[in-house]
Scaffold this motif. Structure first.
Motif, PDB file in Angstrom:
ATOM      1  N   PHE A 144      29.996  35.210  25.429  1.00 25.65           N
ATOM      2  CA  PHE A 144      28.898  35.245  26.395  1.00 25.65           C
ATOM      3  C   PHE A 144      27.848  36.254  25.952  1.00 25.65           C
ATOM      4  CE2 PHE A 144      32.297  33.429  28.873  1.00 25.65           C
ATOM      5  CZ  PHE A 144      31.666  32.515  29.699  1.00 25.65           C
ATOM      6  N   LEU A 145      26.582  35.836  26.060  1.00 22.30           N
ATOM      7  CA  LEU A 145      25.463  36.742  25.839  1.00 22.30           C
ATOM      8  C   LEU A 145      25.070  37.319  27.196  1.00 22.30           C
ATOM      9  CD1 LEU A 145      23.275  37.894  23.929  1.00 22.30           C
ATOM     10  CD2 LEU A 145      21.915  35.844  24.425  1.00 22.30           C
ATOM     11  N   VAL A 146      25.089  38.636  27.298  1.00 18.22           N
ATOM     12  CA  VAL A 146      24.783  39.334  28.547  1.00 18.22           C
ATOM     13  C   VAL A 146      23.262  39.483  28.677  1.00 18.22           C
ATOM     14  CG1 VAL A 146      25.250  41.445  29.874  1.00 18.22           C
ATOM     15  CG2 VAL A 146      26.971  40.547  28.308  1.00 18.22           C
ATOM     16  N   SER A 147      22.776  39.546  29.896  1.00 16.94           N
ATOM     17  CA  SER A 147      21.329  39.647  30.126  1.00 16.94           C
ATOM     18  C   SER A 147      20.731  40.885  29.477  1.00 16.94           C
ATOM     19  CB  SER A 147      21.037  39.651  31.632  1.00 16.94           C
ATOM     20  OG  SER A 147      21.677  40.739  32.262  1.00 16.94           O
ATOM     21  N   THR A 148      21.540  41.917  29.271  1.00 17.28           N
ATOM     22  CA  THR A 148      21.066  43.153  28.643  1.00 17.28           C
ATOM     23  C   THR A 148      21.203  43.127  27.119  1.00 17.28           C
ATOM     24  OG1 THR A 148      23.244  44.089  29.158  1.00 17.28           O
ATOM     25  CG2 THR A 148      21.434  44.637  30.641  1.00 17.28           C
ATOM     26  N   GLY A 149      21.663  42.008  26.568  1.00 20.27           N
ATOM     27  CA  GLY A 149      21.666  41.844  25.119  1.00 20.27           C
ATOM     28  C   GLY A 149      23.010  41.894  24.437  1.00 20.27           C
ATOM     29  N   GLU A 150      24.046  42.442  25.107  1.00 19.94           N
ATOM     30  CA  GLU A 150      25.354  42.525  24.485  1.00 19.94           C
ATOM     31  C   GLU A 150      26.027  41.153  24.403  1.00 19.94           C
ATOM     32  OE1 GLU A 150      24.489  44.223  27.177  1.00 19.94           O
ATOM     33  OE2 GLU A 150      24.818  46.387  26.892  1.00 19.94           O
ATOM     34  N   VAL A 151      27.008  41.033  23.522  1.00 18.47           N
ATOM     35  CA  VAL A 151      27.859  39.847  23.424  1.00 18.47           C
ATOM     36  C   VAL A 151      29.279  40.264  23.776  1.00 18.47           C
ATOM     37  CG1 VAL A 151      28.825  38.100  21.870  1.00 18.47           C
ATOM     38  CG2 VAL A 151      26.422  38.737  21.676  1.00 18.47           C
ATOM     39  N   GLU A 152      29.930  39.482  24.651  1.00 15.16           N
ATOM     40  CA  GLU A 152      31.295  39.785  25.086  1.00 15.16           C
ATOM     41  C   GLU A 152      32.215  38.603  24.802  1.00 15.16           C
ATOM     42  OE1 GLU A 152      30.309  42.881  28.758  1.00 15.16           O
ATOM     43  OE2 GLU A 152      30.894  40.816  29.222  1.00 15.16           O
ATOM     44  N   LEU A 153      33.435  38.928  24.367  1.00  9.77           N
ATOM     45  CA  LEU A 153      34.449  37.916  24.098  1.00  9.77           C
ATOM     46  C   LEU A 153      35.462  37.927  25.245  1.00  9.77           C
ATOM     47  CD1 LEU A 153      35.732  35.857  22.046  1.00  9.77           C
ATOM     48  CD2 LEU A 153      37.107  37.804  21.224  1.00  9.77           C
ATOM     49  N   TYR A 154      35.436  36.871  26.071  1.00 11.09           N
ATOM     50  CA  TYR A 154      36.355  36.727  27.203  1.00 11.09           C
ATOM     51  C   TYR A 154      37.523  35.827  26.821  1.00 11.09           C
ATOM     52  CZ  TYR A 154      33.673  38.780  31.097  1.00 11.09           C
ATOM     53  OH  TYR A 154      33.031  39.634  31.959  1.00 11.09           O
ATOM     54  N   ASN A 155      38.704  36.166  27.328  1.00 10.94           N
ATOM     55  CA  ASN A 155      39.836  35.256  27.227  1.00 10.94           C
ATOM     56  C   ASN A 155      39.481  33.946  27.921  1.00 10.94           C
ATOM     57  OD1 ASN A 155      42.474  33.983  28.163  1.00 10.94           O
ATOM     58  ND2 ASN A 155      43.276  35.686  26.962  1.00 10.94           N
ATOM     59  N   ALA A 156      39.896  32.811  27.328  1.00  9.61           N
ATOM     60  CA  ALA A 156      39.546  31.509  27.886  1.00  9.61           C
ATOM     61  C   ALA A 156      40.201  31.235  29.229  1.00  9.61           C
ATOM     62  CB  ALA A 156      39.922  30.402  26.901  1.00  9.61           C
ATOM     63  N   LYS A 157      41.314  31.921  29.541  1.00 12.93           N
ATOM     64  CA  LYS A 157      42.075  31.639  30.756  1.00 12.93           C
ATOM     65  C   LYS A 157      42.145  32.811  31.734  1.00 12.93           C
ATOM     66  CE  LYS A 157      43.521  27.478  29.501  1.00 12.93           C
ATOM     67  NZ  LYS A 157      43.180  26.239  30.237  1.00 12.93           N
ATOM     68  N   PHE A 158      41.827  34.024  31.266  1.00  9.70           N
ATOM     69  CA  PHE A 158      42.012  35.210  32.099  1.00  9.70           C
ATOM     70  C   PHE A 158      40.765  36.089  32.072  1.00  9.70           C
ATOM     71  CE2 PHE A 158      46.188  33.962  30.500  1.00  9.70           C
ATOM     72  CZ  PHE A 158      46.934  33.920  31.655  1.00  9.70           C
ATOM     73  N   ASP A 159      40.651  36.929  33.093  1.00 11.06           N
ATOM     74  CA  ASP A 159      39.536  37.864  33.201  1.00 11.06           C
ATOM     75  C   ASP A 159      39.814  39.073  32.302  1.00 11.06           C
ATOM     76  OD1 ASP A 159      37.328  39.292  33.903  1.00 11.06           O
ATOM     77  OD2 ASP A 159      37.923  39.653  35.983  1.00 11.06           O
ATOM     78  N   LEU A 160      39.791  38.831  31.005  1.00  9.54           N
ATOM     79  CA  LEU A 160      40.060  39.859  30.005  1.00  9.54           C
ATOM     80  C   LEU A 160      38.967  39.830  28.951  1.00  9.54           C
ATOM     81  CD1 LEU A 160      43.874  39.189  29.351  1.00  9.54           C
ATOM     82  CD2 LEU A 160      42.898  41.065  30.700  1.00  9.54           C
ATOM     83  N   ILE A 161      38.444  40.988  28.604  1.00 11.67           N
ATOM     84  CA  ILE A 161      37.454  41.106  27.536  1.00 11.67           C
ATOM     85  C   ILE A 161      38.129  41.755  26.338  1.00 11.67           C
ATOM     86  CG2 ILE A 161      35.265  42.125  26.822  1.00 11.67           C
ATOM     87  CD1 ILE A 161      34.351  42.002  29.721  1.00 11.67           C
ATOM     88  N   GLY A 162      38.129  41.046  25.210  1.00 11.47           N
ATOM     89  CA  GLY A 162      38.777  41.565  24.007  1.00 11.47           C
ATOM     90  C   GLY A 162      37.870  42.402  23.138  1.00 11.47           C
ATOM     91  N   LYS A 163      36.573  42.079  23.141  1.00 10.82           N
ATOM     92  CA  LYS A 163      35.643  42.819  22.283  1.00 10.82           C
ATOM     93  C   LYS A 163      34.217  42.675  22.796  1.00 10.82           C
ATOM     94  CE  LYS A 163      34.407  43.525  17.393  1.00 10.82           C
ATOM     95  NZ  LYS A 163      34.698  44.973  17.432  1.00 10.82           N
ATOM     96  N   ARG A 164      33.421  43.712  22.558  1.00  6.09           N
ATOM     97  CA  ARG A 164      31.996  43.699  22.863  1.00  6.09           C
ATOM     98  C   ARG A 164      31.210  44.068  21.619  1.00  6.09           C
ATOM     99  NH1 ARG A 164      33.906  46.197  27.722  1.00  6.09           N
ATOM    100  NH2 ARG A 164      33.260  45.047  29.610  1.00  6.09           N
ATOM    101  N   TRP A 165      30.045  43.452  21.486  1.00  5.64           N
ATOM    102  CA  TRP A 165      29.092  43.817  20.445  1.00  5.64           C
ATOM    103  C   TRP A 165      27.800  44.224  21.129  1.00  5.64           C
ATOM    104  CZ3 TRP A 165      32.374  39.693  20.341  1.00  5.64           C
ATOM    105  CH2 TRP A 165      33.258  39.588  19.249  1.00  5.64           C
TER     106      TRP A 165
END
Length: 217
Positions: A144-165
């Motif tokens: 997902f591209l966040v409105s503030t510019g970051e990119v986040e990697l979400y688990n496909a099934k759970f509310d978990l973020i594995g990495k942010r750029w």
């Protein structure tokens, strides 16, 4: 600050230099496939790049996903209408770019997914789905591209973020070369390589448990 198109040009050159010896197909409007892997499927390529969108195509892309496309991804879509590269999918529009090449390059995964449909409730409203990354077998991360510019990697099934750029540029510079290192000179995956980046070591187990539960039901 580096531009998206400049970064993509450099990455394309790097990928083609490595993958073209395995076999490639150049198509119209800068679309191509490279890294032929016939041992998987007769028409399987490690990298498929789709033709970029013009302004009319960009309007159609926004209509397709029902959302405003943030500027960093607009620039990416102008350069290339999504891609499939080494297990990473960058989504695009399917409404105006249905394999114009005539060479079987195909079409991208639609931006509708994760933006208009199949969007979990826990994903913040301002997040724009741009793609996905496949794990070992069951697991997948959604980008997902966040409105503030970051990119986040979400688990496909759970509310978990594995990495942010910190930006789309950082994501591309970091992840695509990392994924290239998962393959040997013959284009075969190196056993034991970590496919999903970041804090995702338990994602395959979590996904396997969900798959087993769904099978039983």
């Amino acid at each position: 600050m580096q531009s998206i198109s400049g970064v993509l040009q450099k990455l394309e050159h790097q990928l083609r230099e490595r993958l073209d010896p395995l076999g490639y197909v150049d198509a119209e409007n800068d679309a191509f496939m490279t890294g032929h892997e016939p041992h998987k499927f007769p028409h399987f390529y490690l990298f498929r790049r789709y033709s970029g969108l013009d302004e009319e195509g960009m309007l159609a892309a926004e209509a397709e996903c029902g959302r405003h496309i943030y500027e960093p991804y607009r620039e990416l879509l102008s350069f290339m209408n999504g891609a499939r590269v080494l297990g990473l999918v960058l989504q695009g529009s399917t409404g105006v770019n249905l394999d114009r090449s005539g060479q079987g390059v195909g079409q991208p995964i639609s931006l509708r997914y994760g933006n208009f449909c199949e969007r979990p409730d826990y994903i913040p409203q301002g997040h724009f789905r741009i793609g996905s990354i496949n794990g070992d077998w069951h697991s997948q991360g959604h980008l997902f591209l966040v409105s503030t510019g970051e990119v986040e990697l979400y688990n496909a099934k759970f509310d978990l973020i594995g990495k942010r750029w910190s930006s789309l540029v950082e994501f591309l510079i970091d992840e695509i070369p990392r994924r290239l290192d998962l393959y040997d000179e013959n284009g075969r995956e190196i056993p034991g390589s970590k496919k999903l980046p970041g804090d995702t070591d338990d994602w395959e187990q979590l996904a396997a448990e969900v798959a087993e539960q769904e099978r039983r039901n």
